[in-house]
Write an enzyme that holds these catalytic residues in place. Structure first.
Site, PDB file in Angstrom:
ATOM      1  N   ASP A  96       9.731  48.255 -24.514  1.00 42.22           N
ATOM      2  CA  ASP A  96       9.933  48.039 -25.945  1.00 42.22           C
ATOM      3  C   ASP A  96      11.172  47.166 -26.112  1.00 42.22           C
ATOM      4  O   ASP A  96      12.304  47.633 -25.925  1.00 42.22           O
ATOM      5  CB  ASP A  96      10.097  49.383 -26.669  1.00 42.22           C
ATOM      6  CG  ASP A  96      10.262  49.185 -28.179  1.00 42.22           C
ATOM      7  OD1 ASP A  96      10.311  48.013 -28.631  1.00 42.22           O
ATOM      8  OD2 ASP A  96      10.339  50.195 -28.894  1.00 42.22           O
ATOM      9  N   SER A 109       9.309  28.181 -32.093  1.00 40.03           N
ATOM     10  CA  SER A 109       8.407  27.933 -33.222  1.00 40.03           C
ATOM     11  C   SER A 109       8.859  26.664 -33.933  1.00 40.03           C
ATOM     12  O   SER A 109      10.022  26.255 -33.820  1.00 40.03           O
ATOM     13  CB  SER A 109       8.503  29.118 -34.197  1.00 40.03           C
ATOM     14  OG  SER A 109       7.937  28.799 -35.444  1.00 40.03           O
ATOM     15  N   TYR A 169      12.874  35.323 -39.587  1.00 37.17           N
ATOM     16  CA  TYR A 169      12.123  34.726 -38.475  1.00 37.17           C
ATOM     17  C   TYR A 169      12.709  33.359 -38.112  1.00 37.17           C
ATOM     18  O   TYR A 169      12.926  33.058 -36.929  1.00 37.17           O
ATOM     19  CB  TYR A 169      10.655  34.606 -38.886  1.00 37.17           C
ATOM     20  CG  TYR A 169       9.740  34.108 -37.796  1.00 37.17           C
ATOM     21  CD1 TYR A 169       9.392  34.911 -36.713  1.00 37.17           C
ATOM     22  CD2 TYR A 169       9.202  32.819 -37.844  1.00 37.17           C
ATOM     23  CE1 TYR A 169       8.542  34.453 -35.713  1.00 37.17           C
ATOM     24  CE2 TYR A 169       8.351  32.358 -36.848  1.00 37.17           C
ATOM     25  CZ  TYR A 169       8.027  33.173 -35.794  1.00 37.17           C
ATOM     26  OH  TYR A 169       7.189  32.717 -34.801  1.00 37.17           O
TER      27      TYR A 169
HETATM   28  N1  LIG Z   1       1.171  32.843 -34.296  1.00 33.61           N
HETATM   29  C1  LIG Z   1       1.919  31.810 -34.706  1.00 33.61           C
HETATM   30  O1  LIG Z   1       1.619  31.158 -35.728  1.00 33.61           O
HETATM   31  C2  LIG Z   1       3.131  31.410 -33.927  1.00 33.61           C
HETATM   32  C3  LIG Z   1       3.710  30.165 -34.241  1.00 33.61           C
HETATM   33  C4  LIG Z   1       4.853  29.791 -33.551  1.00 33.61           C
HETATM   34  C5  LIG Z   1       5.398  30.630 -32.606  1.00 33.61           C
HETATM   35  N2  LIG Z   1       4.818  31.834 -32.321  1.00 33.61           N
HETATM   36  C6  LIG Z   1       5.458  32.693 -31.327  1.00 33.61           C
HETATM   37  O2  LIG Z   1       4.547  32.957 -30.284  1.00 33.61           O
HETATM   38  C7  LIG Z   1       4.899  34.211 -29.671  1.00 33.61           C
HETATM   39  C8  LIG Z   1       3.648  35.055 -29.532  1.00 33.61           C
HETATM   40  O3  LIG Z   1       3.179  35.374 -30.826  1.00 33.61           O
HETATM   41  P1  LIG Z   1       1.639  35.634 -31.163  1.00 33.61           P
HETATM   42  O4  LIG Z   1       1.278  34.680 -32.229  1.00 33.61           O
HETATM   43  O5  LIG Z   1       0.835  35.700 -29.934  1.00 33.61           O
HETATM   44  O6  LIG Z   1       1.788  37.052 -31.871  1.00 33.61           O
HETATM   45  P2  LIG Z   1       1.103  38.459 -31.640  1.00 33.61           P
HETATM   46  O7  LIG Z   1      -0.336  38.295 -31.375  1.00 33.61           O
HETATM   47  O8  LIG Z   1       1.537  39.299 -32.771  1.00 33.61           O
HETATM   48  O9  LIG Z   1       1.815  38.980 -30.291  1.00 33.61           O
HETATM   49  C9  LIG Z   1       3.146  39.365 -30.279  1.00 33.61           C
HETATM   50  C10 LIG Z   1       3.476  39.955 -28.927  1.00 33.61           C
HETATM   51  O10 LIG Z   1       4.852  40.371 -28.944  1.00 33.61           O
HETATM   52  C11 LIG Z   1       4.913  41.712 -28.522  1.00 33.61           C
HETATM   53  N3  LIG Z   1       5.954  42.480 -29.175  1.00 33.61           N
HETATM   54  C12 LIG Z   1       6.200  42.623 -30.502  1.00 33.61           C
HETATM   55  N4  LIG Z   1       7.169  43.523 -30.699  1.00 33.61           N
HETATM   56  C13 LIG Z   1       7.536  43.965 -29.469  1.00 33.61           C
HETATM   57  C14 LIG Z   1       8.475  44.909 -29.008  1.00 33.61           C
HETATM   58  N5  LIG Z   1       9.231  45.633 -29.859  1.00 33.61           N
HETATM   59  N6  LIG Z   1       8.594  45.107 -27.683  1.00 33.61           N
HETATM   60  C15 LIG Z   1       7.820  44.424 -26.811  1.00 33.61           C
HETATM   61  N7  LIG Z   1       6.906  43.522 -27.184  1.00 33.61           N
HETATM   62  C16 LIG Z   1       6.764  43.301 -28.497  1.00 33.61           C
HETATM   63  C17 LIG Z   1       3.571  42.315 -28.916  1.00 33.61           C
HETATM   64  O11 LIG Z   1       3.395  43.469 -28.141  1.00 33.61           O
HETATM   65  P3  LIG Z   1       2.580  44.744 -28.712  1.00 33.61           P
HETATM   66  O12 LIG Z   1       1.144  44.414 -28.484  1.00 33.61           O
HETATM   67  O13 LIG Z   1       3.038  45.857 -27.896  1.00 33.61           O
HETATM   68  O14 LIG Z   1       2.912  44.844 -30.174  1.00 33.61           O
HETATM   69  C18 LIG Z   1       2.639  41.175 -28.575  1.00 33.61           C
HETATM   70  O15 LIG Z   1       2.341  41.189 -27.203  1.00 33.61           O
HETATM   71  C19 LIG Z   1       5.970  34.843 -30.568  1.00 33.61           C
HETATM   72  O16 LIG Z   1       7.243  34.633 -29.989  1.00 33.61           O
HETATM   73  C20 LIG Z   1       5.835  34.055 -31.862  1.00 33.61           C
HETATM   74  O17 LIG Z   1       7.045  34.029 -32.573  1.00 33.61           O
HETATM   75  C21 LIG Z   1       3.676  32.234 -32.957  1.00 33.61           C
END
Ligand SMILES: NC(=O)c1ccc[n+]([C@@H]2O[C@H](COP(=O)([O-])OP(=O)(O)OC[C@H]3O[C@@H](n4cnc5c(N)ncnc54)[C@H](OP(=O)(O)O)[C@@H]3O)[C@@H](O)[C@H]2O)c1
Length: 276
Positions: free
Chosen positions: A62, A140, A153
């Site tokens: 976590d 991002s 964020y």
């Molecule tokens: N989606 C977008 O539009 C976007 C755009 C730019 C950048 N990003 C970046 O890309 C990365 C991945 O995001 P995603 O879009 O794939 O989002 P996502 O599907 O919500 O995945 C987020 C991941 O982070 C983990 N996480 C969240 N809180 C946590 C905690 N307290 N401890 C450990 N792990 C934790 C989650 O684990 P759990 O499954 O355990 O919750 C999950 O594996 C992030 O850094 C995000 O900021 C995303």
């Protein structure tokens, strides 16, 4: 860089982009250390990849816990010092900053900015002794273009970009390299709710997690320092760094539209503009 038999640690491996990364890196023969919060999803991803003949282990952590990154490093090191560490875990808050709960600000900064710094701090001495490694930070567009209604964020991703850039310069010539990637809107759980509705209504350019993961894998293979997504987003980022007041104006109308779609009341006019 051929990733076969390379050990790769991925945080956020249970998320949209992280899970796509895990599958694509497994296909390339990497040995995977997959982290997320302890969950059946993490276990079933590992089981699926092992079933397909990949080497993968689960390292639950976590990262909202200030001790979480150090704990993850302690569990990861006996399994083998990674060749590549992908800091992908992230959380997001959308809405007026005045309404965000204190605990959310702390957790978001911890997961998005502090935990990658702490995990890097815990593993870097060993990487430097070995003289090789790649640190990949998933930032991002909002790490270069601060966005209204995403203040916490944006702050976390600005911090992450600054850290990655300083570290890359500091580690120059050490054999340990840094890659910073800046995805734009990606269809994942992170954006569920109002952000997804806004993207839909405004026909925002978006990527699938598989597209983002594929670009990150290529960036790692090619040893790239940066990977930006979207030419329009890049143009906005560049104008923002040179002439932010132009972006202030451009975002004013968009912010009103975002508020309307998300059902967030408009900001109250200031006392002075009401003429009192
Ligand atoms: N989606 C977008 O539009 C976007 C755009 C730019 C950048 N990003 C970046 O890309 C990365 C991945 O995001 P995603 O879009 O794939 O989002 P996502 O599907 O919500 O995945 C987020 C991941 O982070 C983990 N996480 C969240 N809180 C946590 C905690 N307290 N401890 C450990 N792990 C934790 C989650 O684990 P759990 O499954 O355990 O919750 C999950 O594996 C992030 O850094 C995000 O900021 C995303």
């Amino acid at each position: 860089m051929n990733l076969r038999h390379h050990t790769i640690l991925i945080t956020g491996a249970t998320g949209g982009i992280g899970e796509a990364l895990a599958r694509q890196l497994a296909d390339r023969g990497a040995r995977l250390q997959l982290s997320g919060r302890a969950s059946p999803q993490l276990d079933s991803l590992v089981a699926e990849l092992v079933e397909r003949g990949a080497e993968a282990i689960a390292l639950p952590a976590d990262l909202a816990d200030p001790e979480g990154a150090q704990r993850l490093a302690n569990h990861c090191l006996p399994e083998g010092l990674p060749d590549v560490i992908i800091h992908c875990a992230g959380m997001m808050h959308f809405g007026d900053y005045a309404d965000v709960r204190g605990g959310t600000v702390d957790a978001l900064m911890q997961v998005n900015a502090l935990s990658p710094m702490q995990l890097t701090r815990a593993l870097l001495p060993a990487l430097q002794r070995r003289g090789s490694g790649r640190l990949v930070f998933v930032g991002s567009v909002f790490g270069s273009l601060a966005f209204p209604l995403y203040a916490t964020y944006s702050a976390s991703k600005f911090a992450l970009r600054g850290f990655a850039q300083a570290l890359r310069r500091e580690l120059d010539g050490s054999g340990v390299d840094v890659t910073y990637v800046a995805p734009r809107f990606t269809d994942t759980r992170l954006n569920q709710g109002a952000p997804a509705q806004i993207a839909e209504h405004t026909k925002m350019a978006r990527d699938t997690p598989e597209q983002v993961a594929a670009a990150i894998v290529v960036a790692i293979e090619q040893g790239r320092r940066y990977r930006w997504f979207g030419w329009a987003e890049r143009l906005f980022m560049t104008v923002n760094s040179l002439w932010p007041s132009l972006i202030d104006k451009a975002l004013r109308k968009q912010t009103r539209q975002m508020r309307a779609i998300a059902g967030i009341p408009p900001t109250a006019p200031s006392l002075s503009s009401r003429g009192t």
